[in-house]
Design a protein around this motif. Structure first.
Motif, short mmCIF file in Angstrom:
data_model
loop_
_atom_site.label_atom_id
_atom_site.label_comp_id
_atom_site.label_asym_id
_atom_site.label_seq_id
_atom_site.Cartn_x
_atom_site.Cartn_y
_atom_site.Cartn_z
N GLY A 276 17.01 105.07 16.53
CA GLY A 276 16.22 104.31 17.59
C GLY A 276 16.45 102.84 17.55
O GLY A 276 16.82 102.17 18.62
N LYS B 198 18.66 100.20 19.98
CA LYS B 198 17.96 98.96 20.72
C LYS B 198 18.76 97.59 20.46
O LYS B 198 18.73 96.72 21.24
N ALA C 112 18.39 114.25 14.89
CA ALA C 112 17.46 114.05 13.80
C ALA C 112 16.29 113.11 14.01
O ALA C 112 15.22 113.11 13.34
N PRO D 158 13.08 111.48 15.86
CA PRO D 158 12.21 112.05 16.61
C PRO D 158 11.62 111.20 17.86
O PRO D 158 12.19 109.94 17.90
N SER D 159 11.52 111.86 19.15
CA SER D 159 11.36 111.30 20.33
C SER D 159 10.19 111.65 21.10
O SER D 159 10.21 113.07 21.17
N TYR D 160 9.24 110.97 21.46
CA TYR D 160 7.95 111.59 21.94
C TYR D 160 8.44 111.84 23.49
O TYR D 160 7.73 112.80 24.13
N PHE E 134 14.62 118.01 17.41
CA PHE E 134 14.19 117.17 16.13
C PHE E 134 14.38 117.75 14.79
O PHE E 134 13.56 118.30 14.21
N PRO F 36 16.54 118.57 11.24
CA PRO F 36 17.34 117.93 10.31
C PRO F 36 18.72 118.01 10.45
O PRO F 36 19.13 118.78 11.15
N VAL G 73 15.86 109.70 8.57
CA VAL G 73 15.37 110.65 9.59
C VAL G 73 15.85 112.09 9.25
O VAL G 73 14.74 113.15 9.70
N GLN H 65 13.05 113.36 6.91
CA GLN H 65 12.01 113.26 7.73
C GLN H 65 11.62 114.53 8.30
O GLN H 65 10.44 115.00 8.40
N ALA H 66 12.79 115.07 9.25
CA ALA H 66 12.67 116.21 9.90
C ALA H 66 12.36 117.26 9.04
O ALA H 66 11.76 118.31 9.51
N GLN H 67 12.77 117.16 8.00
CA GLN H 67 12.98 118.62 6.77
C GLN H 67 11.34 118.52 6.53
O GLN H 67 10.98 119.70 6.54
N LEU I 114 8.58 117.32 7.99
CA LEU I 114 7.64 117.82 8.74
C LEU I 114 7.80 119.29 9.22
O LEU I 114 6.73 119.88 9.49
N HIS J 175 1.98 105.67 11.71
CA HIS J 175 1.96 104.90 13.03
C HIS J 175 2.98 105.26 14.00
O HIS J 175 3.14 104.59 14.93
N SER K 49 5.93 109.31 17.94
CA SER K 49 7.02 110.34 18.13
C SER K 49 6.70 111.29 16.94
O SER K 49 6.87 112.48 17.35
N VAL K 50 6.43 111.04 15.85
CA VAL K 50 6.16 112.03 14.78
C VAL K 50 5.05 112.78 15.13
O VAL K 50 4.99 114.21 14.99
N ARG L 162 3.64 113.46 18.08
CA ARG L 162 3.79 114.22 19.13
C ARG L 162 4.49 115.49 18.86
O ARG L 162 4.24 116.61 19.33
N HIS L 163 5.42 115.52 17.89
CA HIS L 163 6.02 116.86 17.42
C HIS L 163 5.41 117.50 16.59
O HIS L 163 5.40 118.76 16.68
N LEU M 173 3.20 103.24 22.15
CA LEU M 173 4.39 104.31 22.66
C LEU M 173 5.40 103.32 23.03
O LEU M 173 6.52 103.64 22.52
N LEU N 299 13.25 104.62 20.84
CA LEU N 299 13.77 105.78 21.02
C LEU N 299 15.26 105.82 20.90
O LEU N 299 15.80 104.98 21.35
#
Lengths: 289, 273
Positions: free
Chosen positions: A215, A219, A256, A258-260, A267, A269, B191, B194-196, B198, B217, B220-221, B223-224, B259, B264
């Motif tokens: 992310g 940017k 991998a 995350p994106s809301y 999302f 690994p 990341v 992190q995905a693992q 979560l 904080h 995105s995390v 939300r999932h 948000l 993203l």
């Protein structure tokens, strides 16, 4: 591009005592005014590249092959002392952890001012003036109070601003930003990224931006090197990487993150099968060479 | 929704206030002035669901979490666990509840004893609560978090960040708790780890019927992972509800700012504007 790059790394190999190669054949350029992101998982070697450029590798890790050209200086050919003098005048570091990077028993003021006097040969008045100017620039309101403060009296976001001010103060040609926002929460991260971008655009400083967050890459950077196991998997314009990633590992890193806004995306690994596959390929290449 | 009818709150918090002394403004004589960290919170944590607690630094999210597991004692208000007020129970009265209220910490390096191997880290609290604590129990807990038997003999410094965090999860779930507080447990991880971590936490919570409060904080995390979310700002609740409600139609400026601040993984040239 006809511009000569500020930083030109040519087939750099960095070796741990005992022979294990931590970076292998890494090549990349950073043009003046460009932000190049180095992205990869923990242990991929992304911070190692920044450290090799600045000459702050741990004593048991040495660059063994390849060249680092910083503004026409061949760094690997220099003696350690000339190298340090040369690099400290041209390049600065924005470190990851703003608490350990600042000396806890000295006030902020001298920590910004001293390098400008001792490394860059400025007068004390000019250095103080510049410190105030930069603190103002990174939106620190009460400049005089902050100069008189000790690091523990400032919040994490404030400390990171101080370090950004300090890095930009001598108008360096290159800044290595080593995960400068990982310790911060998202709203502060956005402010810090914005400051780095503004200052970098104003001064034309080249930035090597180390991060694990795709992310942040999207940017802040114009170009990306994707690293895996000390090797560059993909080197491309940031736009192309997100429109059309060429390497499956790049794609996996993006997936991998995350994106809301996009819940259909898994999302997930980085698949272990892909990692095993990459390691197998690397082992085969090494056996062949 | 039928879910709302079926789920009852595990925690009901009413009028929760907490303040800390501000030592930097302490006069030479007399008490330091107090900073109000939590300003009269009312909230429910539904049983069997994952509730996200989100806010900027200093919003009071970690303090709220620590009151729920009673590492902190509030100044005023009620913390009802199954309808019983635990807000001012003393240590003796809390002891039987401790096992039910477990915590996973932000920094696994400082929350795992560096001198103990993984098996001992997991089994020590089990023995404490008379829940076995044999080597086989340690292996079973490790297996639940996807770590092989080889990890039992390792020490924390031999593990990666993601593996350490799995050990922290294994230690918590080995006690078969009812509630787990997870305070920024993935902010130090890259990341992929992190995905693992979560997805592991989500699976475990579902399989074991755990109630989880997940402090972060990173929206995105949240939300999932989460079913519900509470947005805190300066010690007050700005909004709360199901993640769908809060994300699809954020009511407060702070939620919108949070948000917008998330980078993203997509191109957006106007993001900084």
């Amino acid at each position: 591009m006809t511009d000569r790059p500020t930083l030109d790394i040519l087939q750099l190999t960095v070796t741990l005592r005992g022979g294990r190669k931590l970076l292998r054949d890494v090549s990349l350029k950073v043009q003046p005014g460009e932000v190049r992101a180095l992205v990869g998982e923990s242990g991929a070697g992304k911070s190692m590249i920044g450290k090799a450029v600045l000459g702050i590798l741990p004593p048991n890790i040495k660059p063994t092959e390849g060249e680092i050209l910083l503004d026409t200086h061949h760094l690997n050919a220099m003696t350690p002392v000339t190298r340090r003098r040369t690099v400290s005048k041209i390049a600065s570091l924005i470190p990851q952890d703003p608490l350990t990077a600042l000396n806890p028993v000295r006030k902020i003021g001298p920590q910004i001012v001293d390098p400008l006097i001792h490394i860059h040969g400025w007068s004390r008045d000019k250095a103080r003036e510049r410190a105030r100017e930069l603190l103002d620039r990174v939106q620190i309101r009460n400049t005089d109070r902050v100069l008189q403060s000790y690091p523990h009296e400032l919040s994490g976001g404030m400390r990171q601003r101080v370090l950004i001010a300090s890095a930009f103060a001598p108008s360096p040609r290159l800044i290595v930003a080593d995960e400068p926002t990982t310790a911060l929460d998202v709203t502060v991260q956005k402010q810090i990224l914005r400051l780095i971008r503004e200052l970098q655009q104003e001064t034309g400083t080249a930035v090597l931006f180390v991060t694990h967050d795709m992310g942040v890459v999207a940017k802040i950077s114009q170009r990306v090197s994707v690293l895996f196991a000390g090797r560059v998997m993909e080197d491309a314009a940031t736009e192309d990487v997100f429109r059309n990633p060429q390497h499956p590992y790049t794609e996996a890193l993006i997936a991998a993150t995350p994106s809301y806004s996009d819940l259909n995306r898994s999302f997930s690994p980085v698949p272990p099968a892909l990692i095993a596959d990459l390691h197998a390929k690397i082992a085969a290449e090494e056996a062949a060479s | 929704m039928s879910v709302d009818v079926l789920t009852r709150p595990l925690f009901s918090v009413r009028g929760l206030c907490l303040s800390f002394p501000d030592q930097s403004r302490k006069p030479l004589f007399g008490a330091a002035p107090r900073i109000e960290v939590l300003k009269g919170l009312d909230l429910d944590i539904p049983e069997g669901r994952i509730t996200g607690i989100v806010g900027e630094s200093g919003s009071g999210k970690s303090t709220l979490g620590r009151v729920l597991v009673r590492l902190l004692t509030p100044d005023a208000g009620q913390v009802l666990l199954d309808g019983k007020d635990i807000a001012h129970l003393d240590e003796d009265a809390l002891r039987p509840l401790r096992r039910d209220l477990q915590m996973i910490f932000q920094d696994p390096m400082s929350s795992l004893n560096p001198r103990h191997n993984v098996a001992r880290i997991i089994t020590t609290p089990m023995k404490r609560y008379g829940l076995g604590g044999s080597h086989a129990d340690a292996l079973a807990a490790l297996e639940r978090v996807g770590l092989g038997a080889a990890f039992a003999e390792r020490y924390p410094h031999e593990l990666s960040g993601g593996q350490r965090q799995r050990v922290g999860i294994a230690r918590a779930i080995a006690l078969k708790p009812r509630f787990i507080l997870a305070d920024e447990i993935v902010s130090g991880l890259d990341v992929s780890s992190q995905a693992q971590v979560l997805s592991l936490l989500k699976d475990l919570a579902r399989d074991m019927g755990l109630t989880v409060a997940f402090i972060s904080h990173d929206l995105s995390v949240i939300r999932h992972l989460c079913d519900d979310v509470i947005v805190l700002n300066l010690g007050e609740i700005l909004e709360s509800g199901s993640v769908e409600q809060v994300f699809d139609n954020p009511q407060s400026e702070v939620t919108k700012t949070l948000l917008d601040a998330i980078p993203l993984p997509e191109l957006d040239p106007d993001w900084f504007d």
